[in-house]
Design an enzyme around this catalytic site. Structure first.
Site: not given
Length: 436
Positions: A82, A161, A168, A183, A187
């Protein structure tokens, strides 16, 4: 249990229990807890923080709010990566096939771009026919047969999320590091990979502007992984200037293909090599980072990385001839060079300003779901520390029309800072955060 009691407890800086966090996440997701209470709770978290254990409970509660993938019956171990987002970051297109060529399965879900930070799926979609909307069964079948997937998130992963993220965004609580970490990790955990390499960007073109912030976020995500039974390592990488040369979807796809041919920019290849090596170590295909580097370099030199990109494109419905002949990728009708106005050393090639210029050209979205132009973008021809002379090319702008060209050119004129004093090149990496 009442939502207001949980809000007040966090407001007063008291640690929340697993049951309280699960109650709050479940209640907000199913609509029993209203937006105004969730907003108050998010602001309390921003101001008072969370422990690593609290953040892990929050992450798991969000991960368990929807579907979860189990990859263990398909492959013995799967690794994921990621990136926290950046300008010119087409890393996944190189490292996924490269790591697979080294014998390690990769199951990766990516996203479309929003704002100045580009999306991997948009780059892949510059190849005609390439499918990014694989079903759960297709994802698992492809991982089991080909050993790699690079797809969009078609499953209902971590829906909690999605609700918290939207909240947010409009309540001034985006900057909360526990909320950012949960967050991202919710995932990734829901997507099923047993090992995860995080590429945490630092600088002008990154969400984390300072190294201290980036290190805090990385350490928290690694801790969440450890507490939730995942192997996680986080690389801290520079995003003060764009990565590689290409910024824009088809341009970046071409640069990724050239890199797998051994012809890409040196900084981008070095970045891909580091991420690939960390993935191979974490995925237990290499005992040391040195052995992992040798494996990745061999996969590049023998052409196996490129061959696996061809297979990936083919099995997901794309036209493989675009990998073999990247000059077929979409090209903008107008090209214009921006040159150095004075002699001197480059002190800045501001990644955010370059990314925003690409959005002005049409390469990025200003709102979700907006159509983008796959052909347009910017070639960044210089790096911080370079000496340039008057008239030397700094940027090559690839535009659809004169109007967007002029807007982007004005933005790019502010992106480069040239001074008389020498400037040291920027580092590619600032360190590694792991549980070891």
């Amino acid at each position: 249990m009442r939502a207001v009691d949980i809000i007040e407890k966090k407001r007063d800086g008291i640690e929340l229990s697993r049951q309280e966090i699960e109650y709050f996440v479940r209640g907000y997701t199913n609509g029993e807890i209203p937006d105004y209470q969730a907003a108050a709770w998010a602001m309390a978290v921003l101001l008072k923080g969370m422990t690593a254990e609290e953040t892990t409970f929050l992450t798991l509660a969000m991960a368990n709010s929807g579907e979860k993938l189990d990859l263990s019956h398909v492959v013995d171990i799967a690794v994921d990566k990621h990136s926290s987002g950046g300008v010119g970051d087409k890393t996944s297109i190189v490292v996924v096939p490269l790591v697979r060529a080294c014998g390690l399965p990769v199951g990766k879900m990516s996203g479309h771009g929003l704002g100045f930070s580009g999306g991997t799926l948009d780059k892949l979609e510059s190849i005609p026919g390439f499918r990014t909307n694989l079903s759960k069964d297709e994802f698992l079948h492809q991982l089991g047969t080909l050993g790699m997937v690079l797809s969009g998130q078609s499953l209902d992963l971590a829906p909690a999320d999605g609700k918290f993220y939207a909240l947010r965004d409009v309540t001034g609580t985006v900057q909360s590091i526990p909320l950012i970490a949960s967050s991202i990790m919710s995932k990734k955990i829901a997507a099923g990979a047993q090992a995860i390499v995080l590429d945490v960007k630092v600088g002008h073109g990154a969400f984390m502007k300072t190294l201290d912030e980036a290190r805090e976020l990385a350490a928290l995500m690694v801790s969440i992984g450890d507490l939730s039974g995942r192997d996680v390592a986080a690389v801290l990488s520079d995003m003060n200037q764009p990565l590689g040369q290409a910024v824009g979807n088809a341009l970046e796809m071409k640069e990724a293909i050239l890199t797998l041919r051994g012809e890409g920019p040196a900084d981008f290849w070095a970045h891909c090599l580091e991420i690939s090596s960390q993935m191979l170590v974490l995925g237990k295909r290499a005992e040391t980072i040195e052995k992992a580097r040798a494996m990745a370099q061999e996969a590049l030199m023998t052409g196996q990385g490129l061959e696996y990109l061809r297979r990936l494109v083919d099995v997901q419905g794309g036209d493989v001839s675009y990998v073999d002949h990247p000059e077929k990728l979409p090209q903008a009708p107008i090209e214009s060079m921006i040159t150095a106005p004075v002699n001197g050393y480059l002190h800045e090639v501001n990644a955010r300003l370059v990314g925003e210029a690409a959005v002005l050209l049409g390469a990025g979205r200003s709102k979700k779901g907006e159509e983008i132009d796959l052909a347009v973008g910017i070639s960044v021809l210089v790096k911080v520390g370079d000496y340039v002379e008057v008239g030397q090319p700094l940027f090559l702008v690839h535009a659809r029309d004169e109007t967007t060209l002029n807007l982007a050119a004005e933005q790019l004129s502010a992106a480069s800072v040239i001074a008389d004093q020498p400037k040291a090149p920027l580092p590619l990496f600032y360190g590694l955060v792991s549980s070891d």
